[in-house]
Design a protein around this motif. Sequence first.
Motif, PDB file in Angstrom:
ATOM      1  N   GLY A  34       0.631  -1.360  -0.099  1.00 39.67           N
ATOM      2  CA  GLY A  34       0.035   0.029  -0.084  1.00 39.67           C
ATOM      3  C   GLY A  34       1.067   1.323  -0.047  1.00 39.67           C
ATOM      4  O   GLY A  34       2.117   1.289   0.275  1.00 39.67           O
ATOM      5  N   ILE A  35       0.284   2.496  -0.428  1.00 39.43           N
ATOM      6  CA  ILE A  35       0.641   3.757  -0.538  1.00 39.43           C
ATOM      7  C   ILE A  35       0.848   4.188   1.173  1.00 39.43           C
ATOM      8  O   ILE A  35      -0.340   3.920   1.911  1.00 39.43           O
ATOM      9  CB  ILE A  35       0.102   4.621  -1.597  1.00 39.43           C
ATOM     10  N   ASP A  36       1.957   4.928   1.240  1.00 35.31           N
ATOM     11  CA  ASP A  36       2.018   5.803   2.604  1.00 35.31           C
ATOM     12  C   ASP A  36       0.517   6.445   2.868  1.00 35.31           C
ATOM     13  O   ASP A  36       0.238   7.244   2.128  1.00 35.31           O
ATOM     14  CB  ASP A  36       3.023   6.852   2.565  1.00 35.31           C
ATOM     15  N   PRO A  37      -0.086   6.035   4.031  1.00 33.24           N
ATOM     16  CA  PRO A  37      -1.367   6.933   4.175  1.00 33.24           C
ATOM     17  C   PRO A  37      -1.401   8.457   4.144  1.00 33.24           C
ATOM     18  O   PRO A  37      -2.267   9.256   3.754  1.00 33.24           O
ATOM     19  CB  PRO A  37      -1.743   6.206   5.578  1.00 33.24           C
ATOM     20  N   ALA A  38      -0.053   9.034   4.612  1.00 35.70           N
ATOM     21  CA  ALA A  38       0.032  10.397   4.653  1.00 35.70           C
ATOM     22  C   ALA A  38      -0.061  10.896   3.303  1.00 35.70           C
ATOM     23  O   ALA A  38      -0.256  12.055   2.895  1.00 35.70           O
ATOM     24  CB  ALA A  38       1.321  10.819   5.347  1.00 35.70           C
ATOM     25  N   GLY A  39       0.198  10.063   2.290  1.00 37.23           N
ATOM     26  CA  GLY A  39       0.170  10.377   0.802  1.00 37.23           C
ATOM     27  C   GLY A  39      -1.177  10.426   0.332  1.00 37.23           C
ATOM     28  O   GLY A  39      -1.167  10.534  -1.145  1.00 37.23           O
ATOM     29  N   ALA A  71      -4.199  -0.334  11.154  1.00 41.79           N
ATOM     30  CA  ALA A  71      -3.290   0.564  12.188  1.00 41.79           C
ATOM     31  C   ALA A  71      -2.856   1.930  11.520  1.00 41.79           C
ATOM     32  O   ALA A  71      -3.043   3.145  11.934  1.00 41.79           O
ATOM     33  CB  ALA A  71      -2.324  -0.130  12.943  1.00 41.79           C
ATOM     34  N   GLU A  72      -2.221   1.650  10.585  1.00 38.36           N
ATOM     35  CA  GLU A  72      -1.575   2.885   9.796  1.00 38.36           C
ATOM     36  C   GLU A  72      -2.636   3.715   9.114  1.00 38.36           C
ATOM     37  O   GLU A  72      -2.486   5.008   9.140  1.00 38.36           O
ATOM     38  CB  GLU A  72      -0.791   2.272   8.332  1.00 38.36           C
ATOM     39  N   LEU A  73      -3.757   3.201   8.513  1.00 41.63           N
ATOM     40  CA  LEU A  73      -4.635   4.016   7.934  1.00 41.63           C
ATOM     41  C   LEU A  73      -5.703   4.574   9.036  1.00 41.63           C
ATOM     42  O   LEU A  73      -5.802   6.023   9.127  1.00 41.63           O
ATOM     43  CB  LEU A  73      -5.522   3.296   6.897  1.00 41.63           C
ATOM     44  N   GLU A  74      -6.034   4.082  10.029  1.00 45.43           N
ATOM     45  CA  GLU A  74      -6.763   4.453  11.180  1.00 45.43           C
ATOM     46  C   GLU A  74      -5.803   5.800  12.025  1.00 45.43           C
ATOM     47  O   GLU A  74      -6.555   6.796  12.343  1.00 45.43           O
ATOM     48  CB  GLU A  74      -7.329   3.637  12.009  1.00 45.43           C
TER      49      GLU A  74
END
Length: 83
Positions: free
Chosen positions: A17-22, A59-62
Amino acid sequence: MMEARLEEGAMVSFDIGIDPAGLADDDLFRELASLYRTRLQTLRHGPDAALENHFKRTAELETEYMARKPGREVDPDRLTQDF
């Protein structure tokens, strides 16, 4: 980063997946919806690696969602429901 071994024995590395911040907000919500939609199937039937990835990605996305929406919309009726 995860790795997969091809039949010939060669290792292939790929990101999950893509870095959620992006991600734009719409993309972040779409990714979260996809994870929630597949959650039970992954929990019940996915191999350990898929379940671990699911935990990590959720966890990353939330975490990103909470960073963007610290004052998120809270339904006051949910606070008074009996569980």
